[in-house]
Design an enzyme around this catalytic site. Structure first.
Site, PDB file in Angstrom:
ATOM      1  N   GLY A  62       0.833  -1.199   0.000  1.00 10.64           N
ATOM      2  CA  GLY A  62       0.000   0.000   0.000  1.00 10.64           C
ATOM      3  C   GLY A  62       0.861   1.240   0.000  1.00 10.64           C
ATOM      4  O   GLY A  62       2.073   1.187  -0.225  1.00 10.64           O
ATOM      5  N   GLY A  63       0.216   2.398   0.261  1.00  5.66           N
ATOM      6  CA  GLY A  63       0.942   3.662   0.266  1.00  5.66           C
ATOM      7  C   GLY A  63       1.999   3.731   1.356  1.00  5.66           C
ATOM      8  O   GLY A  63       3.030   4.386   1.210  1.00  5.66           O
ATOM      9  N   ASP A  66     -10.296   5.502   5.021  1.00  2.00           N
ATOM     10  CA  ASP A  66      -9.914   4.678   3.872  1.00  2.00           C
ATOM     11  C   ASP A  66     -10.647   3.337   3.913  1.00  2.00           C
ATOM     12  O   ASP A  66     -10.041   2.269   3.752  1.00  2.00           O
ATOM     13  CB  ASP A  66      -8.403   4.476   3.835  1.00  2.00           C
ATOM     14  CG  ASP A  66      -7.881   4.141   2.433  1.00  2.00           C
ATOM     15  OD1 ASP A  66      -8.632   4.368   1.460  1.00  2.00           O
ATOM     16  OD2 ASP A  66      -6.743   3.662   2.307  1.00  2.00           O
TER      17      ASP A  66
END
Length: 385
Positions: free
Chosen positions: A108-109, A224
């Site tokens: 992920g980020g 998110d």
């Protein structure tokens, strides 16, 4: 003279007794969050726009009460006391086979998530921050561990520990073995989720978010919520993961946070949040509405491979639902005969959650109550109660 001298001796003794001892914290602990790559990655932006057709339905007050929350909150521990797993970097390297690609659960980020086995046989997940973004990700790392330390609920991934040393930032969580909801909707594991399982997963996620918004020590907004951040246990119970974008909410009802950057994932982002930069728990409610449509249809929120009318799933679903074509919306992978009434109720709820303005959205507690009522009627019709 004797009395002051005696008082001084007593004070000296008490100070010595209650003086805190320093604890050596060489390295730290572990965490799990399985985060598969999404077609719509998490992002942050300074401006954005998006419109979703408004649902004509308003939210009726629910007379039902949501079942007791499965987990109670615990008071926030100090960060140097978090968790039950304490590891050095050498032990972490051994547990992950030196961060072997074969043990990678997702990316992920923030960085990469690895599966790890400890010496005592316990399985955990370790999220390692990307070293090239170490400085910029430090605030997200600290935010995530501080927020994870405040929560304790069976539908939220549990923090076991963390490492914050030099340019190494690692979060250690419980290992949730059955992958992400998105992977199951994609058929990665061979079998298809049936309707009952999808309904139970929806309720689990609603319970987790209700806890964050209403029952945690301090209100938490996830920011998110998406299918690749929902992890499934062996029994297909859902746990909400990845709190890298999460923020503390405002304790005063109706208050909003005005932020300089919008963070979230394309397709799930609250259009009012994108337009005004004002964050409230209703932004999570919007994302949950999109997620509910995704669970029923099996489609990703945004799919560029489809025709223009079907690229944005929630718009396509809203149009179909409004035209009485609910059966066309149901994931074709589900072979069972669907109860149209139940699907219609879930879609009505999904579109209310995804209303363009927050005032028209229910809160997560009401959402959980209504899903529970839908479940009760579904089981009754199916003769399972």
């Amino acid at each position: 003279m004797a009395a002051p001298r005696l008082l001084a001796i007593c004070c000296s003794f008490l100070c010595h007794c209650f003086r805190s001892r320093k604890k050596d914290t060489d390295d730290a602990v572990l965490v799990k969050e399985s985060n598969s790559t999404d077609s719509a990655p998490s992002l942050e932006m300074n401006s954005a726009s998006g419109k979703i057709p408004a649902s004509p339905l308003r939210v009726p007050p629910s007379p039902l009460r949501v079942p007791p929350s499965p987990g109670r909150f615990s008071m926030s521990p100090k960060l140097d006391r978090i968790g039950s797993v304490h590891l050095t970097m050498r032990q972490i390297a051994r547990a992950t086979q030196n961060f072997s690609p074969s043990l990678k659960l997702g990316e992920g980020g923030f960085g990469t998530v690895y599966k790890a086995q400890l010496q005592d046989g316990q399985m955990v997940a370790i999220k390692r921050a990307s070293k090239e973004h170490s400085d910029t990700l430090r605030s997200e790392f600290r935010s995530e561990i501080e927020l994870l330390a405040k929560i304790d609920h069976r539908n939220l991934v549990k923090l076991l520990g963390y490492v914050d040393k030099g340019n190494e930032h690692l979060i250690i969580t419980e290992y949730v073995p059955s992958g992400t909801l998105r992977e199951h909707l994609d058929g990665v594991y061979g079998s298809c989720l049936d309707f009952g399982q999808r309904l139970e997963i929806s309720i689990d996620v609603a319970h987790g978010l209700t806890y964050l918004h209403s029952y945690a020590e301090k209100q938490i907004i996830h920011r998110d919520v998406k299918s690749s951040n929902i992890l499934l246990t062996e029994r297909l119970r859902a746990k909400v993961a990845d709190f890298g974008f999460a923020r503390l909410g405002d304790t005063e009802s109706g208050k909003t946070h005005v932020l300089t950057k919008v963070k979230g994932t394309v397709g799930y982002l609250d259009p009012e949040y994108m337009r005004t930069y004002q964050l409230t728990p209703k932004s999570d409610v919007y994302s949950f509405g999109v997620l509910l449509v995704e669970i029923l249809t099996g489609r990703r929120p945004v799919d560029s491979r489809r025709s223009p009318d079907e690229k944005v799933t929630i718009r396509w679903a809203f149009w179909k639902h409004n035209n009485g074509e609910t059966e066309d919306l149901v994931d074709p992978q589900m072979k069972e005969t669907m109860d149209v009434k139940t699907c219609n109720k879930m879609l009505d709820l999904a579109f209310q959650c995804a209303a363009p303005t927050r005032v028209d959205r229910p809160d997560m507690k009401s959402v959980a109550e209504r899903l529970w009522a839908i479940r009760a009627k579904y089981l009754k019709r199916a003769g399972k109660e």
